[in-house]
Write a protein that holds these residues in place. Structure first.
Motif, PDB file in Angstrom:
ATOM      1  N   GLY A  24      -1.579  29.387 -17.255  1.00  0.00           N
ATOM      2  CA  GLY A  24      -1.885  29.023 -15.875  1.00  0.00           C
ATOM      3  C   GLY A  24      -1.645  30.179 -14.922  1.00  0.00           C
ATOM      4  O   GLY A  24      -2.434  30.419 -14.003  1.00  0.00           O
ATOM      5  N   LEU A  25      -0.570  30.923 -15.148  1.00  0.00           N
ATOM      6  CA  LEU A  25      -0.256  32.073 -14.301  1.00  0.00           C
ATOM      7  C   LEU A  25      -1.318  33.155 -14.428  1.00  0.00           C
ATOM      8  O   LEU A  25      -1.760  33.735 -13.413  1.00  0.00           O
ATOM      9  N   LEU A  26      -1.744  33.444 -15.656  1.00  0.00           N
ATOM     10  CA  LEU A  26      -2.773  34.461 -15.874  1.00  0.00           C
ATOM     11  C   LEU A  26      -4.095  34.055 -15.234  1.00  0.00           C
ATOM     12  O   LEU A  26      -4.788  34.882 -14.624  1.00  0.00           O
ATOM     13  N   ILE A  72     -15.714  37.981 -23.822  1.00  0.00           N
ATOM     14  CA  ILE A  72     -15.103  39.141 -24.476  1.00  0.00           C
ATOM     15  C   ILE A  72     -16.120  39.857 -25.360  1.00  0.00           C
ATOM     16  O   ILE A  72     -16.223  41.089 -25.351  1.00  0.00           O
ATOM     17  N   ALA A  73     -16.902  39.064 -26.110  1.00  0.00           N
ATOM     18  CA  ALA A  73     -17.916  39.650 -26.992  1.00  0.00           C
ATOM     19  C   ALA A  73     -18.975  40.404 -26.185  1.00  0.00           C
ATOM     20  O   ALA A  73     -19.372  41.521 -26.546  1.00  0.00           O
ATOM     21  N   LEU A  87      -8.273  40.317 -21.063  1.00  0.00           N
ATOM     22  CA  LEU A  87      -8.911  39.081 -21.517  1.00  0.00           C
ATOM     23  C   LEU A  87      -8.455  38.682 -22.916  1.00  0.00           C
ATOM     24  O   LEU A  87      -8.303  37.490 -23.212  1.00  0.00           O
ATOM     25  N   ILE A  88      -8.228  39.671 -23.780  1.00  0.00           N
ATOM     26  CA  ILE A  88      -7.756  39.378 -25.130  1.00  0.00           C
ATOM     27  C   ILE A  88      -6.350  38.774 -25.081  1.00  0.00           C
ATOM     28  O   ILE A  88      -6.022  37.843 -25.836  1.00  0.00           O
ATOM     29  N   VAL A  89      -5.515  39.294 -24.172  1.00  0.00           N
ATOM     30  CA  VAL A  89      -4.175  38.718 -23.992  1.00  0.00           C
ATOM     31  C   VAL A  89      -4.286  37.273 -23.504  1.00  0.00           C
ATOM     32  O   VAL A  89      -3.607  36.375 -24.016  1.00  0.00           O
ATOM     33  N   VAL A 110      -3.061  33.874 -25.526  1.00  0.00           N
ATOM     34  CA  VAL A 110      -2.171  32.866 -24.934  1.00  0.00           C
ATOM     35  C   VAL A 110      -2.870  31.513 -24.888  1.00  0.00           C
ATOM     36  O   VAL A 110      -2.249  30.474 -25.153  1.00  0.00           O
ATOM     37  N   GLY A 111      -4.174  31.521 -24.595  1.00  0.00           N
ATOM     38  CA  GLY A 111      -4.936  30.274 -24.564  1.00  0.00           C
ATOM     39  C   GLY A 111      -5.006  29.612 -25.924  1.00  0.00           C
ATOM     40  O   GLY A 111      -4.893  28.386 -26.031  1.00  0.00           O
TER      41      GLY A 111
END
Length: 269
Positions: free
Chosen positions: A10-12, A84-85, A245-247, A251-252
């Motif tokens: 949520g923070l990201l 991302i792709a 985005l990968i991070v 996390v997602g």
């Protein structure tokens, strides 16, 4: 663990939401100014589309993480994976198509000159398309690049040692090989008996401020040289954004897995 991953996600996404609002605001600002120049009108749609995409992703991520909605979170992860792709493909593509093309050093000059054939075929086709070039030419004229160069009022010696940008070098003056006589930065006198077969750009030059060398191959090459520099910068920023985005995606995935476990084994108090 579920609360921690959902809270971090949520923070990201709150950060992405702020970024989306900034991008969307910039797109709206351009749309209000779009009636003034073709260049701004050309930029408007991509900026607004990017802002809407980031806004939708951030809201979906916030709703999925804070409300622990596994279905919404799954859709969010699928969309994020596709983004991302796409960014990865674009970044690789940008480096590939901008790998060729460097300016040629001119003896006794502080600037470089550019040739269209030195750039990738894909880029050449973009600027050789008459419709695309009409838009680019409009942008160059709206930006008053050559008008600003002509306002310098330099002597020939000062001009020869100037560090011109690729667009200034290609669009605002004739190629050095044409051997035109210098009058000012954007006014040159053609020599008698000019043979246009040596360089077709020589015959295309005009002292008309609305024409100059905008129809020259050297101008198109200068635009590509400028585009090459910009795309490399964008590709570098994309790499940083991709890492972010990968991070977020990692996390997602963690939050989605924990949500499913909590839904499968609810804790009763």
């Amino acid at each position: 663990m579920a609360r921690c991953s959902n809270g971090l996600l949520g923070l990201l996404n709150a950060g992405v939401l702020v970024l989306a609002l900034v991008v969307l605001g910039g797109g709206i600002w351009l749309s209000h100014r779009a009636a003034t120049t073709d260049c701004e009108r050309f930029l408007e749609r991509p900026v607004v589309a990017l802002g809407v995409l980031l806004l939708a992703l951030s809201l979906a991520g916030l709703a999925g993480s804070l409300c622990r909605a596994s279905c919404l979170l799954w859709l969010y992860l699928v969309a994020l994976f596709l983004l991302i792709a796409l960014l990865l493909v674009f970044t690789v593509f940008a480096f590939v198509v901008t790998n060729r093309g460097v300016g040629s050093v001119v003896s006794g000059r502080g600037y470089k000159e550019y040739r269209l054939g030195e750039y990738s075929t894909w880029l050449q086709r973009r600027v050789e398309n008459s419709e695309n070039w009409a838009k680019i030419r409009s942008c160059l004229q709206d930006g008053k690049v050559c008008q600003k160069l002509g306002a310098r009022r330099e002597t020939l010696q000062q001009f020869a040692t100037s560090d011109l940008s690729p667009i200034q070098s290609g669009c605002c003056k004739p190629p050095t090989g044409c051997n035109f006589t210098y009058q000012s930065e954007t006014v040159w006198i053609k020599p008698p008996g000019l043979n246009s077969t040596d360089d077709p750009d020589c015959s295309k030059w005009s002292n008309d401020p609305s024409a100059l060398c905008y129809g020259c191959q050297s101008c198109k090459a200068g635009v590509l040289a400028n585009l090459k520099n910009d795309w490399k910068k964008i590709a570098t920023v994309n790499i940083i954004f991709l890492i972010f985005l990968i991070v977020v995606y990692s996390v997602g995935c963690c939050a989605f897995r924990n949500n499913r476990q909590d839904n499968s084994h609810p804790t009763w108090k």
